[in-house]
Design a protein around this motif. Structure first.
Motif, PDB file in Angstrom:
ATOM      1  N   ASN A 136       5.542   0.794  -8.228  1.00 41.45           N
ATOM      2  CA  ASN A 136       6.777   0.333  -7.571  1.00 41.45           C
ATOM      3  C   ASN A 136       7.683  -0.453  -8.511  1.00 41.45           C
ATOM      4  O   ASN A 136       8.637  -1.092  -8.059  1.00 41.45           O
ATOM      5  N   LYS A 137       7.354  -0.463  -9.802  1.00 42.99           N
ATOM      6  CA  LYS A 137       8.139  -1.243 -10.766  1.00 42.99           C
ATOM      7  C   LYS A 137       8.534  -0.328 -11.930  1.00 42.99           C
ATOM      8  O   LYS A 137       7.780  -0.173 -12.900  1.00 42.99           O
ATOM      9  N   PRO A 138       9.728   0.310 -11.806  1.00 39.40           N
ATOM     10  CA  PRO A 138      10.141   1.269 -12.846  1.00 39.40           C
ATOM     11  C   PRO A 138      10.185   0.671 -14.254  1.00 39.40           C
ATOM     12  O   PRO A 138      10.057   1.411 -15.229  1.00 39.40           O
ATOM     13  N   ASP A 139      10.324  -0.675 -14.366  1.00 38.41           N
ATOM     14  CA  ASP A 139      10.379  -1.305 -15.697  1.00 38.41           C
ATOM     15  C   ASP A 139       9.009  -1.499 -16.328  1.00 38.41           C
ATOM     16  O   ASP A 139       8.916  -1.857 -17.501  1.00 38.41           O
ATOM     17  N   PHE A 140       7.947  -1.335 -15.556  1.00 40.28           N
ATOM     18  CA  PHE A 140       6.599  -1.521 -16.098  1.00 40.28           C
ATOM     19  C   PHE A 140       6.141  -0.212 -16.754  1.00 40.28           C
ATOM     20  O   PHE A 140       6.587   0.867 -16.356  1.00 40.28           O
ATOM     21  N   PRO A 141       5.191  -0.306 -17.726  1.00 40.91           N
ATOM     22  CA  PRO A 141       4.659   0.940 -18.312  1.00 40.91           C
ATOM     23  C   PRO A 141       4.127   1.842 -17.197  1.00 40.91           C
ATOM     24  O   PRO A 141       3.476   1.365 -16.269  1.00 40.91           O
ATOM     25  N   SER A 142       4.413   3.118 -17.301  1.00 37.06           N
ATOM     26  CA  SER A 142       4.121   4.038 -16.198  1.00 37.06           C
ATOM     27  C   SER A 142       2.612   4.240 -15.987  1.00 37.06           C
ATOM     28  O   SER A 142       1.834   4.299 -16.939  1.00 37.06           O
ATOM     29  N   ALA A 143       2.239   4.360 -14.716  1.00 38.40           N
ATOM     30  CA  ALA A 143       0.840   4.668 -14.358  1.00 38.40           C
ATOM     31  C   ALA A 143       0.753   6.080 -13.777  1.00 38.40           C
ATOM     32  O   ALA A 143      -0.241   6.435 -13.160  1.00 38.40           O
ATOM     33  N   VAL A 144       1.825   6.858 -13.990  1.00 38.28           N
ATOM     34  CA  VAL A 144       1.846   8.223 -13.430  1.00 38.28           C
ATOM     35  C   VAL A 144       1.077   9.169 -14.351  1.00 38.28           C
ATOM     36  O   VAL A 144       1.194   9.092 -15.577  1.00 38.28           O
ATOM     37  N   LEU A 145       0.286  10.048 -13.748  1.00 43.13           N
ATOM     38  CA  LEU A 145      -0.427  11.091 -14.492  1.00 43.13           C
ATOM     39  C   LEU A 145      -0.029  12.437 -13.910  1.00 43.13           C
ATOM     40  O   LEU A 145      -0.057  12.624 -12.689  1.00 43.13           O
ATOM     41  N   ARG A 146       0.354  13.367 -14.779  1.00 43.15           N
ATOM     42  CA  ARG A 146       0.786  14.693 -14.331  1.00 43.15           C
ATOM     43  C   ARG A 146      -0.199  15.773 -14.811  1.00 43.15           C
ATOM     44  O   ARG A 146      -0.911  15.553 -15.795  1.00 43.15           O
ATOM     45  N   PRO A 147      -0.233  16.908 -14.122  1.00 41.19           N
ATOM     46  CA  PRO A 147      -1.107  17.994 -14.561  1.00 41.19           C
ATOM     47  C   PRO A 147      -0.833  18.322 -16.033  1.00 41.19           C
ATOM     48  O   PRO A 147       0.325  18.308 -16.473  1.00 41.19           O
ATOM     49  N   GLY A 148      -1.895  18.553 -16.782  1.00 39.65           N
ATOM     50  CA  GLY A 148      -1.750  18.866 -18.209  1.00 39.65           C
ATOM     51  C   GLY A 148      -1.875  17.632 -19.086  1.00 39.65           C
ATOM     52  O   GLY A 148      -2.103  17.741 -20.291  1.00 39.65           O
ATOM     53  N   GLU A 149      -1.702  16.431 -18.508  1.00 39.56           N
ATOM     54  CA  GLU A 149      -1.848  15.195 -19.287  1.00 39.56           C
ATOM     55  C   GLU A 149      -3.271  14.650 -19.108  1.00 39.56           C
ATOM     56  O   GLU A 149      -3.944  14.970 -18.127  1.00 39.56           O
ATOM     57  N   THR A 150      -3.672  13.795 -20.032  1.00 41.44           N
ATOM     58  CA  THR A 150      -4.988  13.135 -19.911  1.00 41.44           C
ATOM     59  C   THR A 150      -4.781  11.626 -19.943  1.00 41.44           C
ATOM     60  O   THR A 150      -4.159  11.102 -20.869  1.00 41.44           O
ATOM     61  N   TYR A 151      -5.275  10.972 -18.904  1.00 44.30           N
ATOM     62  CA  TYR A 151      -5.279   9.501 -18.880  1.00 44.30           C
ATOM     63  C   TYR A 151      -6.455   9.022 -19.724  1.00 44.30           C
ATOM     64  O   TYR A 151      -7.574   9.526 -19.581  1.00 44.30           O
ATOM     65  N   GLY A 185       0.805  -1.219   0.000  1.00 43.25           N
ATOM     66  CA  GLY A 185       0.000   0.000   0.000  1.00 43.25           C
ATOM     67  C   GLY A 185       0.835   1.265   0.000  1.00 43.25           C
ATOM     68  O   GLY A 185       0.445   2.272   0.592  1.00 43.25           O
ATOM     69  N   GLN A 186       1.977   1.203  -0.679  1.00 44.31           N
ATOM     70  CA  GLN A 186       2.890   2.365  -0.671  1.00 44.31           C
ATOM     71  C   GLN A 186       3.527   2.579  -2.029  1.00 44.31           C
ATOM     72  O   GLN A 186       3.760   1.626  -2.769  1.00 44.31           O
ATOM     73  N   PHE A 187       3.793   3.819  -2.346  1.00 40.45           N
ATOM     74  CA  PHE A 187       4.584   4.100  -3.542  1.00 40.45           C
ATOM     75  C   PHE A 187       5.251   5.461  -3.366  1.00 40.45           C
ATOM     76  O   PHE A 187       4.809   6.286  -2.547  1.00 40.45           O
ATOM     77  N   ALA A 188       6.315   5.676  -4.138  1.00 37.20           N
ATOM     78  CA  ALA A 188       7.007   6.972  -4.081  1.00 37.20           C
ATOM     79  C   ALA A 188       6.856   7.656  -5.426  1.00 37.20           C
ATOM     80  O   ALA A 188       6.885   7.005  -6.480  1.00 37.20           O
ATOM     81  N   LEU A 189       6.634   8.960  -5.373  1.00 36.65           N
ATOM     82  CA  LEU A 189       6.489   9.730  -6.612  1.00 36.65           C
ATOM     83  C   LEU A 189       7.183  11.064  -6.404  1.00 36.65           C
ATOM     84  O   LEU A 189       6.895  11.767  -5.419  1.00 36.65           O
ATOM     85  N   ASP A 190       8.132  11.392  -7.291  1.00 36.34           N
ATOM     86  CA  ASP A 190       8.898  12.636  -7.213  1.00 36.34           C
ATOM     87  C   ASP A 190       9.518  12.799  -5.820  1.00 36.34           C
ATOM     88  O   ASP A 190       9.476  13.885  -5.220  1.00 36.34           O
TER      89      ASP A 190
END
Ligand code: GLA
Length: 379
Positions: A353-368, A111-116
């Protein structure tokens, strides 16, 4: 907006809306009350019908697909999903029947992850040390706004929900839209969209339980399945991917050709033991990011078949291993072990938690965005 343009907008939109609900389209789109939530807010039920008589029923509680009626090879309609008859049933749905799952469908280790550089702790919900399917009150347990929508050859319902910064531990205000379309090509098309005001992670999923026989007392072991995937993600005992992408060739995970779900389900295989059957993510072959065929499901007894296409990198195939006959569903049916299966297109589990997997990160300005197309036909 000037007063005049407001009047014009309202004058134009009222007839369109009431027409969708009340006149020419009333055979295609219908709305009814579905009871009240414990806090008094009202849920609604929407029915979409197409020219061939296929019928998708939805509710704004959890943006759930309540039922999906499709014909067999003799034209006989039957509901091919597990679920409940009443809102009360859905309120205590712990199996995610028909649900929109979010903000992160599937598991996040510990239940944890790190972002930026910042670590986030998510709500944990009875899944050992992991977070599963968005938390204690995930998107399947909230009331969405709803409106009817229409385009050439399709009628639909658009659901909207804003998940607040910090909800279930996730950062950022996330604006979510899920639109269900029933098309005149006998497709149920689901389109997910999300935007955020802070960097966050997103993996919205649809979690219908399919049993194409139309009789939820049958198991799905005789259904035939094809997955457009040459590799799958082995898991540990908490069903978290180890990071390996393992070739399916020569294993019970090879569904590259239509194969009976039950053909190898009891094979001596460490991964089948860990999943108590199939409960794994397959790595879809297509790399273009376009919508491509991901799976075909076929029930030889009724002739019903479903092609599922998506633009996502993975598909979780879960074959109802946690169904134990305790939940009384539609018509009082107790859904037994392996009486339905899920085909959940998505980003890979534990991607944050898996940098080798396709990213699930969404940033402001992007659309999922995520599209699933279920096409029903008979053979
Ligand atoms: C997913 C998971 C399963 C299970 C179901 C819900 O498909 O992969 O392990 O948690 O949801 O019961």
């Amino acid at each position: 907006m000037s007063k005049l343009s407001r009047i014009i907008t309202v004058a134009l939109s009222v007839p369109i809306f009431s027409c969708l609900v009340g006149c020419g389209m009333n055979k295609l789109f219908q709305k009814q009350d579905y009871g009240a939530l414990p806090d008094g807010r009202k849920a609604e039920l929407y029915t979409l019908t197409n020219a061939d008589g296929l019928k998708a029923t939805l509710t704004n509680y959890g943006a759930i697909l309540v039922s999906m009626e499709v014909p067999d090879r003799d034209g006989k309609l039957a509901d091919v999903t597990h679920g409940y008859d009443t809102l009360k049933g859905w309120l205590s749905n712990t199996s995610y029947f028909g649900s929109t799952v979010g903000r992160y469908g599937n598991r996040i280790a510990k239940g944890q992850f790190a972002l930026d550089g910042k670590t986030y702790s998510l709500a944990k919900n009875n899944n050992g040390e992991n977070a599963l399917h968005g938390g204690i009150k995930g998107f399947d347990k909230v009331l969405w706004d709803a409106k009817p929508v229409k385009q050439a050859g399709a009628v639909g319902v658009e659901f909207n929900y804003v998940s607040r910064d910090g909800e279930e531990g996730y950062p950022g205000n996330l604006k979510n839209t899920v639109t269900y379309w029933l098309t005149d090509k006998n497709e149920l098309r689901i389109e997910f969209k999300a935007t955020t005001d802070k960097p966050t992670i997103v993996n919205l999923c649809h979690h219908s339980y399919w049993n194409l026989t139309g009789d939820p007392k049958n198991t799905i072991l005789d259904h035939e399945l094809m997955l457009a995937a040459d590799r799958f993600l082995p898991v540990d005992k908490g069903l978290i991917p180890t990071g390996e992408r393992r070739p399916v060739e020569g294993t019970p995970f090879d569904f590259t050709k239509l194969t009976k779900v039950g053909a190898r389900i009891n094979a001596e295989d460490e991964q089948l033991k860990l999943g108590n059957g199939y409960d794994h993510c397959w790595v879809l072959r297509s790399k273009t990011g376009d919508v491509a065929l991901a799976a075909t499901l076929y029930d030889p007894s009724s002739g019903r078949a479903m092609d599922l296409s998506t633009d996502q990198p993975g598909i979780q195939f879960y074959c109802g291993n946690f169904l134990d006959g305790s939940a009384a569903g539609k018509g009082g049916t107790k859904y037994a072990f392996r009486t339905a299966l899920c085909l959940e297109t998505q980003r890979f589990p534990d991607s944050p938690n898996k940098p080798d997997f396709p990213s699930a990160v969404l940033r402001p300005g992007e659309t999922y965005r995520h599209t699933m197309v279920h096409r029903f036909y008979t053979r």
